[in-house]
Design a protein around this motif. Sequence first.
Motif, PDB file in Angstrom:
ATOM      1  N   TYR A   3     -17.117  -0.993   7.779  1.00  0.00           N
ATOM      2  CA  TYR A   3     -16.674   0.093   8.651  1.00  0.00           C
ATOM      3  C   TYR A   3     -16.574   1.372   7.839  1.00  0.00           C
ATOM      4  N   MET A   4     -17.052   2.474   8.419  1.00  0.00           N
ATOM      5  CA  MET A   4     -16.796   3.788   7.857  1.00  0.00           C
ATOM      6  C   MET A   4     -15.575   4.323   8.576  1.00  0.00           C
ATOM      7  N   VAL A   5     -14.556   4.619   7.815  1.00  0.00           N
ATOM      8  CA  VAL A   5     -13.316   5.154   8.371  1.00  0.00           C
ATOM      9  C   VAL A   5     -13.265   6.633   8.013  1.00  0.00           C
ATOM     10  N   ILE A   6     -13.140   7.464   9.025  1.00  0.00           N
ATOM     11  CA  ILE A   6     -12.958   8.890   8.774  1.00  0.00           C
ATOM     12  C   ILE A   6     -11.495   9.192   9.042  1.00  0.00           C
ATOM     13  N   GLU A   7     -10.801   9.545   7.987  1.00  0.00           N
ATOM     14  CA  GLU A   7      -9.386   9.885   8.077  1.00  0.00           C
ATOM     15  C   GLU A   7      -9.280  11.404   8.109  1.00  0.00           C
ATOM     16  N   TYR A   8      -8.721  11.923   9.166  1.00  0.00           N
ATOM     17  CA  TYR A   8      -8.517  13.365   9.309  1.00  0.00           C
ATOM     18  C   TYR A   8      -7.078  13.677   8.906  1.00  0.00           C
ATOM     19  N   PHE A   9      -6.905  14.390   7.809  1.00  0.00           N
ATOM     20  CA  PHE A   9      -5.568  14.717   7.320  1.00  0.00           C
ATOM     21  C   PHE A   9      -4.904  15.726   8.248  1.00  0.00           C
ATOM     22  N   ASN A  10      -3.621  15.521   8.524  1.00  0.00           N
ATOM     23  CA  ASN A  10      -2.857  16.566   9.205  1.00  0.00           C
ATOM     24  C   ASN A  10      -2.801  17.795   8.296  1.00  0.00           C
ATOM     25  N   ALA A  11      -2.664  18.966   8.874  1.00  0.00           N
ATOM     26  CA  ALA A  11      -2.612  20.208   8.096  1.00  0.00           C
ATOM     27  C   ALA A  11      -1.510  20.115   7.047  1.00  0.00           C
ATOM     28  N   GLY A  12      -1.890  20.358   5.813  1.00  0.00           N
ATOM     29  CA  GLY A  12      -0.936  20.365   4.711  1.00  0.00           C
ATOM     30  C   GLY A  12      -0.469  18.998   4.240  1.00  0.00           C
ATOM     31  N   ALA A  13      -1.069  17.921   4.728  1.00  0.00           N
ATOM     32  CA  ALA A  13      -0.575  16.566   4.419  1.00  0.00           C
ATOM     33  C   ALA A  13      -1.191  15.942   3.172  1.00  0.00           C
ATOM     34  N   ALA A  14      -2.160  16.588   2.545  1.00  0.00           N
ATOM     35  CA  ALA A  14      -2.866  15.968   1.418  1.00  0.00           C
ATOM     36  C   ALA A  14      -1.915  15.533   0.305  1.00  0.00           C
ATOM     37  N   VAL A  15      -0.970  16.382  -0.064  1.00  0.00           N
ATOM     38  CA  VAL A  15      -0.042  16.027  -1.140  1.00  0.00           C
ATOM     39  C   VAL A  15       0.793  14.807  -0.747  1.00  0.00           C
ATOM     40  N   ASP A  16       1.259  14.769   0.492  1.00  0.00           N
ATOM     41  CA  ASP A  16       2.045  13.617   0.949  1.00  0.00           C
ATOM     42  C   ASP A  16       1.211  12.345   0.986  1.00  0.00           C
ATOM     43  N   ILE A  17      -0.054  12.470   1.376  1.00  0.00           N
ATOM     44  CA  ILE A  17      -0.953  11.309   1.411  1.00  0.00           C
ATOM     45  C   ILE A  17      -1.152  10.751   0.011  1.00  0.00           C
ATOM     46  N   TYR A  18      -1.449  11.620  -0.937  1.00  0.00           N
ATOM     47  CA  TYR A  18      -1.685  11.153  -2.305  1.00  0.00           C
ATOM     48  C   TYR A  18      -0.405  10.639  -2.955  1.00  0.00           C
ATOM     49  N   ARG A  19       0.728  11.229  -2.621  1.00  0.00           N
ATOM     50  CA  ARG A  19       2.006  10.752  -3.153  1.00  0.00           C
ATOM     51  C   ARG A  19       2.294   9.337  -2.628  1.00  0.00           C
ATOM     52  N   ARG A  20       2.110   9.131  -1.326  1.00  0.00           N
ATOM     53  CA  ARG A  20       2.358   7.809  -0.747  1.00  0.00           C
ATOM     54  C   ARG A  20       1.396   6.777  -1.334  1.00  0.00           C
ATOM     55  N   ALA A  21       0.132   7.153  -1.469  1.00  0.00           N
ATOM     56  CA  ALA A  21      -0.843   6.222  -2.049  1.00  0.00           C
ATOM     57  C   ALA A  21      -0.462   5.865  -3.489  1.00  0.00           C
ATOM     58  N   ARG A  22       0.004   6.849  -4.245  1.00  0.00           N
ATOM     59  CA  ARG A  22       0.435   6.585  -5.622  1.00  0.00           C
ATOM     60  C   ARG A  22       1.661   5.668  -5.648  1.00  0.00           C
ATOM     61  N   ASP A  23       2.625   5.955  -4.786  1.00  0.00           N
ATOM     62  CA  ASP A  23       3.889   5.223  -4.815  1.00  0.00           C
ATOM     63  C   ASP A  23       3.832   3.861  -4.134  1.00  0.00           C
ATOM     64  N   ASP A  24       3.082   3.747  -3.027  1.00  0.00           N
ATOM     65  CA  ASP A  24       3.089   2.533  -2.222  1.00  0.00           C
ATOM     66  C   ASP A  24       1.741   1.825  -2.139  1.00  0.00           C
ATOM     67  N   GLY A  25       0.717   2.382  -2.754  1.00  0.00           N
ATOM     68  CA  GLY A  25      -0.621   1.807  -2.668  1.00  0.00           C
ATOM     69  C   GLY A  25      -1.252   2.100  -1.315  1.00  0.00           C
ATOM     70  N   ARG A  26      -2.366   1.480  -1.042  1.00  0.00           N
ATOM     71  CA  ARG A  26      -3.111   1.728   0.202  1.00  0.00           C
ATOM     72  C   ARG A  26      -2.466   1.069   1.418  1.00  0.00           C
ATOM     73  N   GLN A  27      -1.565   0.139   1.202  1.00  0.00           N
ATOM     74  CA  GLN A  27      -0.862  -0.562   2.273  1.00  0.00           C
ATOM     75  C   GLN A  27      -1.814  -1.316   3.206  1.00  0.00           C
ATOM     76  N   LEU A  28      -2.831  -1.924   2.622  1.00  0.00           N
ATOM     77  CA  LEU A  28      -3.802  -2.693   3.395  1.00  0.00           C
ATOM     78  C   LEU A  28      -3.249  -4.079   3.712  1.00  0.00           C
ATOM     79  N   PRO A  29      -3.358  -4.508   4.960  1.00  0.00           N
ATOM     80  CA  PRO A  29      -2.958  -5.883   5.266  1.00  0.00           C
ATOM     81  C   PRO A  29      -3.985  -6.857   4.674  1.00  0.00           C
ATOM     82  N   PRO A  30      -3.573  -8.085   4.365  1.00  0.00           N
ATOM     83  CA  PRO A  30      -4.528  -9.079   3.875  1.00  0.00           C
ATOM     84  C   PRO A  30      -5.688  -9.221   4.858  1.00  0.00           C
TER      85      PRO A  30
END
Length: 90
Positions: A3-30
């Motif tokens: 699957y190609m997933v296109i994630e559209y960031f909310n305005a100004g959310a890039a820093v929060d996205i990268y912070r969450r990914a750093r702190d909590d990982g991708r949060q992918l279900p098994p």
Amino acid sequence: MLYMVIEYFNAGAAVDIYRRARDDGRQLPPGLEYVDSWVDLDYFRCFQLMRTDDRALFEVWIAAWSDLGHFEIIPVRTSAEAAQHIADKL
């Protein structure tokens, strides 16, 4: 299935996205596998290639990120698979 997933960031959310990914990982279900991704130069969209046999797993994953963006999920095949699939019509 890929699957190609296109994630559209909310305005100004890039820093929060990268912070969450750093702190909590991708949060992918098994059963939902991240393959690779590309981010546009303006941090507006992320194009992610993922693999799963259960499309419903995307709903679980999206729930963890929906406060920061919205998603388009597109079933895709590799170029080699596409060529083989269409070969009898050439």
